[in-house]
Design a protein around this motif. Sequence first.
Motif, PDB file in Angstrom:
ATOM      1  N   HIS A 188       0.814  -1.218   0.000  1.00  0.00           N
ATOM      2  CA  HIS A 188       0.000   0.000   0.000  1.00  0.00           C
ATOM      3  C   HIS A 188       0.849   1.270   0.000  1.00  0.00           C
ATOM      4  O   HIS A 188       0.525   2.235  -0.712  1.00  0.00           O
ATOM      5  CB  HIS A 188      -0.937  -0.005   1.208  1.00  0.00           C
ATOM      6  N   LEU A 189       1.923   1.299   0.784  1.00  0.00           N
ATOM      7  CA  LEU A 189       2.768   2.502   0.815  1.00  0.00           C
ATOM      8  C   LEU A 189       3.737   2.531  -0.356  1.00  0.00           C
ATOM      9  O   LEU A 189       4.214   3.599  -0.751  1.00  0.00           O
ATOM     10  CB  LEU A 189       3.535   2.579   2.140  1.00  0.00           C
ATOM     11  N   GLY A 190       4.026   1.365  -0.936  1.00  0.00           N
ATOM     12  CA  GLY A 190       4.918   1.324  -2.095  1.00  0.00           C
ATOM     13  C   GLY A 190       4.249   1.779  -3.376  1.00  0.00           C
ATOM     14  O   GLY A 190       4.924   2.288  -4.284  1.00  0.00           O
ATOM     15  N   ARG A 191       2.942   1.609  -3.468  1.00  0.00           N
ATOM     16  CA  ARG A 191       2.234   1.991  -4.696  1.00  0.00           C
ATOM     17  C   ARG A 191       2.454   3.472  -5.053  1.00  0.00           C
ATOM     18  O   ARG A 191       2.806   3.783  -6.207  1.00  0.00           O
ATOM     19  CB  ARG A 191       0.737   1.681  -4.560  1.00  0.00           C
ATOM     20  N   GLU A 199       4.362   5.129  -8.392  1.00  0.00           N
ATOM     21  CA  GLU A 199       3.712   6.141  -9.230  1.00  0.00           C
ATOM     22  C   GLU A 199       4.550   7.406  -9.344  1.00  0.00           C
ATOM     23  O   GLU A 199       4.596   8.030 -10.411  1.00  0.00           O
ATOM     24  CB  GLU A 199       2.327   6.461  -8.656  1.00  0.00           C
ATOM     25  N   ARG A 200       5.235   7.786  -8.254  1.00  0.00           N
ATOM     26  CA  ARG A 200       6.091   8.985  -8.271  1.00  0.00           C
ATOM     27  C   ARG A 200       7.434   8.724  -8.931  1.00  0.00           C
ATOM     28  O   ARG A 200       8.098   9.636  -9.386  1.00  0.00           O
ATOM     29  CB  ARG A 200       6.340   9.481  -6.841  1.00  0.00           C
ATOM     30  N   GLY A 201       7.867   7.470  -8.906  1.00  0.00           N
ATOM     31  CA  GLY A 201       9.146   7.115  -9.496  1.00  0.00           C
ATOM     32  C   GLY A 201      10.321   7.252  -8.556  1.00  0.00           C
ATOM     33  O   GLY A 201      11.464   7.391  -8.990  1.00  0.00           O
ATOM     34  N   ARG A 202      10.064   7.136  -7.233  1.00  0.00           N
ATOM     35  CA  ARG A 202      11.174   7.179  -6.273  1.00  0.00           C
ATOM     36  C   ARG A 202      10.689   6.670  -4.915  1.00  0.00           C
ATOM     37  O   ARG A 202       9.513   6.811  -4.570  1.00  0.00           O
ATOM     38  CB  ARG A 202      11.740   8.587  -6.128  1.00  0.00           C
ATOM     39  N   GLY A 219      12.244  -1.893  -9.239  1.00  0.00           N
ATOM     40  CA  GLY A 219      13.517  -1.225  -9.507  1.00  0.00           C
ATOM     41  C   GLY A 219      13.468  -0.307 -10.709  1.00  0.00           C
ATOM     42  O   GLY A 219      14.061   0.783 -10.705  1.00  0.00           O
ATOM     43  N   ALA A 220      12.761  -0.715 -11.749  1.00  0.00           N
ATOM     44  CA  ALA A 220      12.673   0.101 -12.965  1.00  0.00           C
ATOM     45  C   ALA A 220      11.891   1.389 -12.742  1.00  0.00           C
ATOM     46  O   ALA A 220      11.959   2.309 -13.572  1.00  0.00           O
ATOM     47  CB  ALA A 220      12.016  -0.709 -14.085  1.00  0.00           C
TER      48      ALA A 220
END
Length: 259
Positions: free
Chosen positions: A133-136, A140-143, A183-184
């Motif tokens: 949930h916090l990684g999504r 989306e932001r790219g970092r 990672g990408a």
Amino acid sequence: MSTDQTSGRRSPFDLSGKLAVVTGAGRGLGQGVALGLAEAGADLLLVGRPDRQTETEKLIRELGRDVEVIDLDMGDHVAVAATAAQISASHEVDILVNNAGIIDRHDTVDVTDESWNKVLDINLSGLFFLTQHLGRPMVERGRGKIVSIASLLAFQGGIRVISYTASKHGVAGITKALANEWGAYGVQVNAIAPGYMATDNTTALREDADRSRAILDRIPAGRWGSPQDVAGAAVFLSSAAADYVNGHVLVVDGGWMAR
């Protein structure tokens, strides 16, 4: 802000302006990591059981950092999803440190469904769903930086801690799988495998004179580790210095695994 004195550039280890979520930060390794991140410049959201993180909150405020405490039972996966949604709606999280965990010592033949499920629900499933949930938003932001606390028992079997061992092998696997996927998108996912640390989890071992001596005899550093030892690794993996470190389980054990 920390800078390189010769060039005036910002240190790659500087976390000023970053917001870090740390689970289980009330004591031990979690408290040490939270304080280490704060000392490096990060503001903190401390997530854990009610009334467990008051001391850590006070110490972080004394360092001059912003801090907020959020109550959460990591074994309640509905609450994990709701809390993560609440955090994402009001904060932009740069760093997630998954530290919360429990250990249950039993002979394997005596492990019950309840005991097994409690350890796996907190150590593995709760960790995964909070990270999801916090990684999504990070994807989306790219970092973003995600650091999970594994264990030497991500590599070894241990004795009388089969549910804990299973959960920590799982943490290492989740770390590698998410690194492959995210990672990408500019999100680094790593873990720390602490060795024998002087925390509540090892009280029984440290009070057993024979077992304690056997452990210390194998550690080249000749001492038990401390929360500060793990904090340095967490700051590194949370910083720009680790932008090309991904899917790694960093052992912090005083040399135990090299023996």
